[in-house]
Design an enzyme around this catalytic site. Structure first.
Site, mmCIF file in Angstrom:
data_model
loop_
_atom_site.group_PDB
_atom_site.id
_atom_site.type_symbol
_atom_site.label_atom_id
_atom_site.label_comp_id
_atom_site.label_asym_id
_atom_site.label_seq_id
_atom_site.Cartn_x
_atom_site.Cartn_y
_atom_site.Cartn_z
ATOM 1 N N GLU A 100 -11.107 14.337 39.330
ATOM 2 C CA GLU A 100 -12.200 13.559 39.902
ATOM 3 C C GLU A 100 -12.031 12.067 39.648
ATOM 4 O O GLU A 100 -11.405 11.653 38.680
ATOM 5 C CB GLU A 100 -13.533 14.017 39.288
ATOM 6 C CG GLU A 100 -13.873 15.463 39.595
ATOM 7 C CD GLU A 100 -15.210 15.862 38.999
ATOM 8 O OE1 GLU A 100 -15.585 15.314 37.946
ATOM 9 O OE2 GLU A 100 -15.882 16.720 39.604
ATOM 10 N N HIS A 101 -12.604 11.255 40.539
ATOM 11 C CA HIS A 101 -12.687 9.816 40.351
ATOM 12 C C HIS A 101 -14.092 9.455 39.868
ATOM 13 O O HIS A 101 -15.076 10.119 40.206
ATOM 14 C CB HIS A 101 -12.403 9.089 41.669
ATOM 15 C CG HIS A 101 -10.976 9.135 42.085
ATOM 16 N ND1 HIS A 101 -10.150 8.035 42.030
ATOM 17 C CD2 HIS A 101 -10.204 10.140 42.565
ATOM 18 C CE1 HIS A 101 -8.936 8.361 42.467
ATOM 19 N NE2 HIS A 101 -8.955 9.641 42.790
ATOM 20 N N ASP A 102 -14.186 8.380 39.099
ATOM 21 C CA ASP A 102 -15.476 7.871 38.651
ATOM 22 C C ASP A 102 -16.020 6.937 39.726
ATOM 23 O O ASP A 102 -15.528 5.828 39.914
ATOM 24 C CB ASP A 102 -15.298 7.126 37.324
ATOM 25 C CG ASP A 102 -16.618 6.641 36.739
ATOM 26 O OD1 ASP A 102 -17.663 6.786 37.413
ATOM 27 O OD2 ASP A 102 -16.601 6.103 35.610
#
Length: 230
Positions: A100-102
């Site tokens: 996942e990306h923030d």
């Protein structure tokens, strides 16, 4: 090990029995593979555990995952840091537990935590774990082609994930879901049958017990059949 079809396979720091079959340019690194497993052409298995009779089709990436016995994948699947039960059927093009990306910061770009881009000094880089949320797939789950199951999701035993679905929430046992995002369409069986199946946990039976009770697999599912266990 024997059982290799081609000498171009790559094996490093892994436990692989003689009965396993590794195909053209397969890579197994830091992993344990149980009896009668298959790793297909150009597939990579890294830091993972594959149970007995697991079949990984061609062009897969299985990383940091545990895959239960008799589960199989289709081609072009990607599985990241996931726990997958036994007897599950995973079609082609499936992604399970992607990193996942923030998105809560001003940028989602990895220059914030990866020094190779040369933008931030080492002391300013953020500590990021892209796999901190668990991703769990139960036993006897059927995942249709091109489905994506996000991190933080638990898919219950016996569930069916429709083709092209995006699963961002937990899926109850024996539910059939589909869509983007995935929604429950219906359940495979009535509630009392589901409860009985969850109690039986047939996926933990040994092969002899499955054979002795083949009638519950080959006939229509009824409570009477499920009560008649040898």
């Amino acid at each position: 090990m024997n059982g290799k079809r081609d000498e171009t396979v790559f094996i490093s720091d892994s436990i692989i029995p003689e009965s396993a079959r590794l195909y053209f340019r397969a890579e197994v690194k830091g992993s344990e593979i149980k009896e009668m497993c298959i790793v297909g052409d150009n597939s990579r298995v890294r830091e993972s555990l594959l149970g007995e009779y697991v079949s990984i089709d061609r062009n897969n990436l299985v990383m940091g995952s545990c895959v239960g016995r008799y589960t199989y994948t289709g081609p072009f699947d990607m599985i990241f840091n996931a726990e997958i039960g036994s007897f599950s059927s995973i079609s082609y093009g499936v992604t399970i537990g992607p990193p996942e990306h923030d998105y809560e910061r001003i940028s989602t770009h990895p220059f914030l935590h990866n020094g190779r881009y040369g933008i931030l000094d080492e002391n300013d880089l953020l500590e990021v774990s892209k796999f901190n949320k668990p991703c769990t797939i139960g036993h006897d789950v059927w995942i249709g082609c091109n489905a994506t199951i996000l991190r933080g999701v638990t898919v219950g035993c016996g569930a069916v994930i429709g083709a092209n679905a995006l699963v961002n929430k937990d899926v109850p046992p024996y539910a059939i879901v589909g869509g983007v995002p995935a929604r429950i369409i219906k359940y495979r069986f009535e509630k009392d049958i589901i409860e009985k199946l969850m109690t039986l946990e047939w996926w933990n039976w040994n092969v002899e017990k499955i054979r002795n009770n083949r009638h519950i697999f080959t006939n229509k599912v009824t409570l009477d059949n499920l009560k008649n266990i040898i």
